[in-house]
Scaffold this motif. Structure first.
Motif, PDB file in Angstrom:
ATOM      1  N   PRO A  17     -12.089  31.307  -9.368  1.00  0.00           N
ATOM      2  CA  PRO A  17     -12.794  31.526  -8.102  1.00  0.00           C
ATOM      3  C   PRO A  17     -12.559  32.963  -7.661  1.00  0.00           C
ATOM      4  O   PRO A  17     -11.445  33.477  -7.808  1.00  0.00           O
ATOM      5  CB  PRO A  17     -12.125  30.555  -7.132  1.00  0.00           C
ATOM      6  N   CYS A  18     -13.585  33.636  -7.175  1.00  0.00           N
ATOM      7  CA  CYS A  18     -13.337  35.012  -6.716  1.00  0.00           C
ATOM      8  C   CYS A  18     -14.110  35.349  -5.449  1.00  0.00           C
ATOM      9  O   CYS A  18     -15.285  35.035  -5.331  1.00  0.00           O
ATOM     10  CB  CYS A  18     -13.608  36.045  -7.801  1.00  0.00           C
ATOM     11  N   ALA A  68     -14.770  26.644  -3.867  1.00  0.00           N
ATOM     12  CA  ALA A  68     -15.201  27.477  -4.997  1.00  0.00           C
ATOM     13  C   ALA A  68     -14.605  26.939  -6.297  1.00  0.00           C
ATOM     14  O   ALA A  68     -15.287  26.842  -7.331  1.00  0.00           O
ATOM     15  CB  ALA A  68     -14.784  28.925  -4.768  1.00  0.00           C
ATOM     16  N   ALA A 126      -8.470  34.968  -9.814  1.00  0.00           N
ATOM     17  CA  ALA A 126      -9.128  36.108 -10.466  1.00  0.00           C
ATOM     18  C   ALA A 126      -8.281  37.375 -10.418  1.00  0.00           C
ATOM     19  O   ALA A 126      -8.494  38.300 -11.207  1.00  0.00           O
ATOM     20  CB  ALA A 126     -10.471  36.364  -9.803  1.00  0.00           C
ATOM     21  N   GLN A 170      -2.618  37.295 -10.859  1.00  0.00           N
ATOM     22  CA  GLN A 170      -1.203  37.377 -10.477  1.00  0.00           C
ATOM     23  C   GLN A 170      -0.393  36.378 -11.305  1.00  0.00           C
ATOM     24  O   GLN A 170       0.767  36.610 -11.603  1.00  0.00           O
ATOM     25  CB  GLN A 170      -1.049  37.046  -8.988  1.00  0.00           C
ATOM     26  N   LYS A 183       4.790  34.906   3.877  1.00  0.00           N
ATOM     27  CA  LYS A 183       4.239  33.974   2.877  1.00  0.00           C
ATOM     28  C   LYS A 183       5.344  33.032   2.384  1.00  0.00           C
ATOM     29  O   LYS A 183       5.120  31.837   2.211  1.00  0.00           O
ATOM     30  CB  LYS A 183       3.659  34.788   1.716  1.00  0.00           C
ATOM     31  N   GLN A 228      -6.512  43.202  -1.818  1.00  0.00           N
ATOM     32  CA  GLN A 228      -5.508  42.514  -1.005  1.00  0.00           C
ATOM     33  C   GLN A 228      -5.737  41.020  -1.053  1.00  0.00           C
ATOM     34  O   GLN A 228      -6.791  40.573  -1.498  1.00  0.00           O
ATOM     35  CB  GLN A 228      -5.636  42.977   0.444  1.00  0.00           C
ATOM     36  N   LYS A 240      -6.858  30.763   6.831  1.00  0.00           N
ATOM     37  CA  LYS A 240      -7.254  29.939   5.685  1.00  0.00           C
ATOM     38  C   LYS A 240      -6.091  29.067   5.224  1.00  0.00           C
ATOM     39  O   LYS A 240      -6.282  27.928   4.797  1.00  0.00           O
ATOM     40  CB  LYS A 240      -7.745  30.830   4.541  1.00  0.00           C
TER      41      LYS A 240
HETATM   42  N1  UDP Z   1     -10.572  33.092  -3.047  1.00  0.00           N
HETATM   43  C1  UDP Z   1     -11.837  32.508  -2.955  1.00  0.00           C
HETATM   44  N2  UDP Z   1     -12.348  32.262  -1.709  1.00  0.00           N
HETATM   45  C2  UDP Z   1     -11.685  32.553  -0.561  1.00  0.00           C
HETATM   46  C3  UDP Z   1     -10.383  33.112  -0.667  1.00  0.00           C
HETATM   47  C4  UDP Z   1      -9.860  33.363  -1.932  1.00  0.00           C
HETATM   48  O1  UDP Z   1     -12.484  32.243  -3.968  1.00  0.00           O
HETATM   49  O2  UDP Z   1     -12.216  32.313   0.521  1.00  0.00           O
HETATM   50  C5  UDP Z   1     -10.039  33.383  -4.387  1.00  0.00           C
HETATM   51  C6  UDP Z   1      -9.529  34.810  -4.582  1.00  0.00           C
HETATM   52  O3  UDP Z   1     -10.565  35.676  -4.954  1.00  0.00           O
HETATM   53  C7  UDP Z   1      -8.503  34.624  -5.682  1.00  0.00           C
HETATM   54  C8  UDP Z   1      -7.935  33.223  -5.397  1.00  0.00           C
HETATM   55  O4  UDP Z   1      -8.887  32.570  -4.567  1.00  0.00           O
HETATM   56  O5  UDP Z   1      -9.080  34.611  -6.973  1.00  0.00           O
HETATM   57  C9  UDP Z   1      -6.607  33.288  -4.689  1.00  0.00           C
HETATM   58  O6  UDP Z   1      -6.683  34.151  -3.556  1.00  0.00           O
HETATM   59  P1  UDP Z   1      -5.618  35.293  -3.281  1.00  0.00           P
HETATM   60  O7  UDP Z   1      -5.177  35.919  -4.562  1.00  0.00           O
HETATM   61  O8  UDP Z   1      -6.177  36.221  -2.274  1.00  0.00           O
HETATM   62  O9  UDP Z   1      -4.428  34.437  -2.641  1.00  0.00           O
HETATM   63  P2  UDP Z   1      -2.859  34.722  -2.754  1.00  0.00           P
HETATM   64  O10 UDP Z   1      -2.538  34.934  -4.199  1.00  0.00           O
HETATM   65  O11 UDP Z   1      -2.605  35.940  -1.940  1.00  0.00           O
HETATM   66  O12 UDP Z   1      -2.251  33.492  -2.186  1.00  0.00           O
END
Ligand code: UDP
Ligand code: MG
Length: 323
Positions: free
Chosen positions: A18-19, A91, A111, A114, A148, A219, A226
């Protein structure tokens, strides 16, 4: 697919990403994951028709045009564009539902990459040993900021208290077999909380530990709002303990008010020293008013869940597709 077939034949794997505004991360995701697919196809583990499936969750940057370009260059890069930002869970579900029936197993991964993509090899080992669901569990939270870390640990303890069965430190990096994907399609709820739904499928679950890296580009797209929404959906769709707590608080307050009533009657009828007091009037009003509002808030969350389920609106809307 039976177990002997899993061991002997090359699998068709779909990697779902999902991106949301991940234009900068796409290059890295494609080069690393496609190289992994090719390497595993060379080893005979995966078949050459395995593919990457991107879900553009209503990005406002160049994500979709970049995906169209990548698809023209390489047919192993497929995708779906949602008509607006439906949120990460929607997504992800849209991607998993699109690849259901097209692969032997699907791995979902963020995507931004990480999560260490090499763990996919271990996911496949577990799959071959018979697991239908393989959950990626992060080794530590060193790459997370204090907020976090705090919210994540509060989230997992809250889930545990509420009796929701989820694996701590597992987000949405997981492998689902073909039959697990088919079973997932039987859960049409509007706010499907995948981390807990996986435990409801009943199929064999395995875990694989992996390292989390710093985000290389952009970022986080997971805002506090969310995260709170996800936690609330997680609790209200998998636990009725908050409703029971509301009932218990109500009962406790009822008992207290009965004691107060008896005390007031006693004072009036037998002692005769009732002094009108401001504090003793105003404090219970604020206290009980506050508790009532909290309880109403909890009940409203559930009514909200019922409301969205009854409306039965589409969980996502697809605007474009790359085959
Ligand atoms: N993402 C998405 N829709 C949203 C928010 C996030 O598809 O509304 C995707 C984002 O592009 C990424 C994944 O969900 O591929 C995880 O998000 P993110 O890396 O920002 O979260 P974190 O790793 O900071 O928890
Ligand atoms: Mg991330």
């Amino acid at each position: 697919m039976r177990n002997e077939e899993k061991v002997n034949s090359a699998l068709k794997l779909a990697i779902v990403l999902p991106c949301f505004n991940e234009y900068e991360s796409l290059g890295l995701a494609v080069s690393e994951l496609y190289a992994l697919l090719v390497e595993m196809a060379d080893m005979g583990v995966l078949c050459r028709t395995s593919f990457l499936f991107f879900v553009d969750d209503g990005s406002t940057d160049e994500t979709w045009s970049a995906l169209v370009r990548l698809n023209e260059e390489n047919s192993a890069i497929k995708g779906l564009k949602l008509s607006r930002n439906f949120g990460h869970q929607a997504a992800l579900l849209a991607g998993l539902s699109a690849v259901t029936g097209l692969c032997d197993a699907a791995v979902s991964i963020d995507a931004d990459l990480q999560q260490d993509p090499l763990a996919i090899k271990n996911f496949l080992d577990e799959f071959r040993k018979g697991a239908d669901i393989v959950l990626g569990v992060r080794n530590d939270r060193d790459t997370d900021g204090w907020l976090k870390k705090l919210t994540a640990s509060a989230f997992y303890s809250l889930m545990k208290t509420m009796g929701v069965n989820i694996t701590p430190n597992h987000a949405d990096y997981r492998l689902l077999s073909k039959r697990a994907l088919d079973a997932l399609a039987l859960f049409p709820e509007p706010n499907n909380f995948l981390r807990a739904t996986c435990h409801l499928l009943g199929y064999k679950i395995s875990t694989v530990h992996f390292d989390v890296k710093e985000r290389k580009f952009g970022q986080t797209k997971y805002t506090i709002k969310k995260m709170v929404k996800l936690a609330l959906h997680g609790i209200t769709s998998f636990s009725i303990i908050p409703l029971r707590m509301v009932a218990s608080i109500g009962f406790l307050l009822f008992v207290c008010s009965m004691i107060m009533l008896l005390y007031a009657l006693w004072q009036t009828l037998f002692v005769g020293t009732t002094v009108p007091g401001w504090a003793s009037t105003i404090i219970p009003i604020y206290f009980i008013g506050g508790i009532q509002l909290i309880c109403l808030g909890v009940v409203s969350e559930y009514i909200g869940q019922i409301y969205s389920t009854v409306k039965n609106r589409p969980r996502w809307i697809c605007e474009d597709k790359l085959e």
